[in-house]
Design an enzyme around this catalytic site. Structure first.
Site: not given
Length: 251
Positions: A65, A91, A139, A151-153, A155
């Site tokens: 992707v 996803n 998340s 990852y957090a930013a 999401k």
């Protein structure tokens, strides 16, 4: 409850294992035709066999992707075979949990831009068909501080993008929503690995969940299937935490 999904055509990126696989299986259980993609051929073929047992049309193609051309080709092939696209579930995740520039690059390119590219591709098809549903899998890490930065930013960005698109597309009869799963455990997944390799950290996370356990992919899959169904027709622009109470903020 009949969710009214029989005969609908759905796409789930990263649909070969974990949450994506469970979303695809639950959609197929409700009678939806399902197209999935993933990079790993072995897991993809296993998921394809499971989906075919639901007696629906299934497309399973290898696709990165994060590669714009591969994603474009995958979506075009699905459109050609299914004719219409009623549901898109963004996803896929790179699961880049570090803070190097490579983690930022892969998180942005796969999690965020992959979802943006897929969304922009299917919107004209859904408008032409008279409507549709787009669901982003973010998340709990996107809801509060404390998780790996890249990852957090990303999401959190997905949640914001989803909300904007929901407002823009609602007049076109296209519903857009987001799920924010908490810590979900499954064979071969991150939390199973953590349980073995870093038990103290696993136990710390477990103790933060009021329900007393980590979630399962099927629990996310069932909620996702409901959200994209006509039974949730008045749910627009929502980010729903599915986490056993793990996220505790008021908003």
């Amino acid at each position: 409850m009949d969710l009214g999904l029989k005969g609908k055509n759905a796409i789930v990126t990263g649909g070969s294992k974990g949450i994506g696989r469970s979303i695809a299986l639950n959609l197929a259980q409700e009678g939806a035709n399902v197209a999935i993609c993933a990079r790993g051929k072995e897991d993809l073929e296993k998921a394809e066999k499971e989906l075919l047992e639901k007696d629906v049309k299934v497309i399973a193609l290898t696709c990165d992707v994060g590669n714009a051309d591969q994603l474009d080709d995958f979506l075009d092939q699905v459109k050609d075979q299914f004719g219409t696209i009623d549901i898109l579930v963004n996803n896929v995740s790179a699961l880049s949990l570090g803070d190097d520039f490579s983690d930022w690059k892969s998180s942005i390119n796969v999690d965020l831009l992959g979802s943006v590219r897929g969304t922009r591709k299917v919107i004209p098809w859904m408008i032409e068909a008279g409507g549709g549903n787009i669901l982003f899998i973010s998340s709990g890490s996107g809801l509060e501080a404390g998780s790996p930065p890249a990852y957090a930013a990303v999401k959190a960005a997905i949640i914001s993008y989803s909300k904007t698109m929901a407002i823009q597309l609602a007049p076109k009869n296209i519903r857009v929503n987001t799920l924010a799963p908490g810590s979900v455990e499954f064979p071969g997944g991150l939390w199973e690995q953590t349980k073995t390799e870093n038990p103290p950290f696993y136990d710390m996370i477990l103790n933060m969940i009021p329900s007393g356990r980590l979630g399962t992919p099927d629990e996310i899959g069932k909620v996702a299937t409901f959200i994209v169904s006509p039974c949730a027709s008045w749910v627009v622009g929502t980010c729903l935490a599915v986490d056993g109470g793990q996220h505790k903020a008021n908003l």
